[in-house]
Design an enzyme around this catalytic site. Sequence first.
Site, short mmCIF file in Angstrom:
data_model
loop_
_atom_site.label_atom_id
_atom_site.label_comp_id
_atom_site.label_asym_id
_atom_site.label_seq_id
_atom_site.Cartn_x
_atom_site.Cartn_y
_atom_site.Cartn_z
N ASP A 157 0.37 -3.18 3.03
CA ASP A 157 1.24 -2.27 3.78
C ASP A 157 2.56 -2.96 4.15
OD1 ASP A 157 -0.71 0.24 4.90
OD2 ASP A 157 -1.72 -1.60 4.25
N ASP A 176 0.00 0.16 -0.57
CA ASP A 176 1.20 0.49 0.19
C ASP A 176 2.23 -0.61 0.06
OD1 ASP A 176 0.16 2.91 0.87
OD2 ASP A 176 0.04 2.55 3.02
N ASN A 210 -1.89 5.14 -0.23
CA ASN A 210 -1.47 6.54 -0.13
C ASN A 210 0.03 6.70 -0.30
OD1 ASN A 210 -1.81 5.15 2.53
ND2 ASN A 210 -0.68 6.93 3.29
N HIS A 242 -7.13 6.21 11.35
CA HIS A 242 -7.75 6.43 10.03
C HIS A 242 -9.27 6.33 10.07
CE1 HIS A 242 -3.76 6.54 8.37
NE2 HIS A 242 -3.51 5.31 8.75
N HIS A 260 -4.13 0.00 5.01
CA HIS A 260 -4.07 1.34 5.57
C HIS A 260 -3.95 1.35 7.09
CE1 HIS A 260 -4.06 5.56 4.96
NE2 HIS A 260 -5.28 5.82 5.40
N VAL A 261 -4.85 0.68 7.79
CA VAL A 261 -4.75 0.55 9.24
C VAL A 261 -3.77 -0.59 9.54
CG1 VAL A 261 -5.96 0.02 11.37
CG2 VAL A 261 -7.07 1.42 9.62
N HIS A 262 -2.75 -0.29 10.31
CA HIS A 262 -1.67 -1.27 10.53
C HIS A 262 -2.04 -2.22 11.66
CE1 HIS A 262 1.16 2.00 8.69
NE2 HIS A 262 0.36 1.43 7.80
#
Length: 431
Positions: free
Chosen positions: A142, A169, A202, A295, A322-324
């Site tokens: 990410d 990401d 995503n 999420h 995904h999870v920041h």
Amino acid sequence: MLLKILLPLMTATVLITADYVRPPPRKTLHFPLDHKSSSHPQQVHISLAGNKHIRVSWITSDSSSPSLVEYGTSPGKYNFKGHGDATSYSYLLYSSGSIHHTVIGPLEHNTVYYYRCGGQGPEQSFKTPPTEFPITFAVAGDLGQTGWTKSTLDHIKLCEYDVHLLPGDLSYADYIQSGWDTFGELVQPLASARPWMVTQGNHEKENIPFFKDGFESYNARWKMPYEESGSTSNLYYSFEVAGAHVVMLGSYTDYDENSDQYNWLKADLSTLDRKKTPWLLALFHVPWYNSNTAHQGEGDKMMEAMEPLLHAAGVDIIFAGHVHAYERTKRVYNGKSDPCGVVHVTIGDGGNKEGLAHKYKDPSPEWSVFREASFGHGELKIVNSTHAFWSWHRNDDDEPVRSDEVWITSLISSGCDPKDNKEAREVLWSP
């Protein structure tokens, strides 16, 4: 002596939720207009491309520029040449430049090579990874293109790593295709010098129903060695380096038991030689074990389909994004701590524009060991066939502060050989 001091960390069970006060995310970086010649190589990055080979990728605005890589082991002396091909794509009003992909080799391991793309431009250099332990992976997902991203990249540059692993990401272009170009320029200093192995998230989808399929930009720009691993899709593949087999999976393509990805994964895992690759790693975007409120449950269906396969094969560590925020678990399987399970690491904290996921579930699950909502990166040093040292480095202080660390013992050396497990044999080697 160091090993004796740190071994107790391997069995640590006390949950740590850091109370560090995070500053807000920094603004998106701005890039000046590029005035280089139309045939000048830009956005150069490299990736592994099978045994002893490297894929060099770059972009030119001139479609007639050759997909040529000249290389050698001495500065300015190019004893070898590799020829590849070029592609391009259009997206609404945007037209990409020529995207070149050229595979070069065979190459010597643990060696610095000097190279030039397209017959001109500045000389670049990269170092090939070793073929035996120790080997070090840098891990950060990410990323995006903010000031925090730059801090993450600056800190990774300080790490003497061999391969970068990125669980989805990348650019956060989000349909604005010029964002892919600025991201390519941002990461070039690192991505042109060490292999970057990525999988999609995503933000790589960019699909427009009835008009554009998903992942067109990602697939065109970041070509991975899927064909070399027997996969039919750039969205999932595997590779081997030193004594590690690494599986890169797609959270956003079919993964049920009737899917191509599932069948490919089963075939890939069932043929492993764990004497050759005693370490087994997996990466995908959406975490399966996540105690952050962000999420929640999004990875449940993929976990239901694929967790038995990965557990049966004896996967040691799974990295997700995904999870920041950052989180590390105990070895876990089927929702519970399991000495033959997988260590899950959520590391979607590279520095993106959406900021951090601050809230965690309370009380925490019994399998969660360490969690913190900060930007940062991880380093996995596999020392030998039995032990690896994992550390996570917070970068919110503009310094890479080591905030979490643990020694991990490989499953194969811990009495968890899947070939000795009847259930595993039925899952992995059944017709």
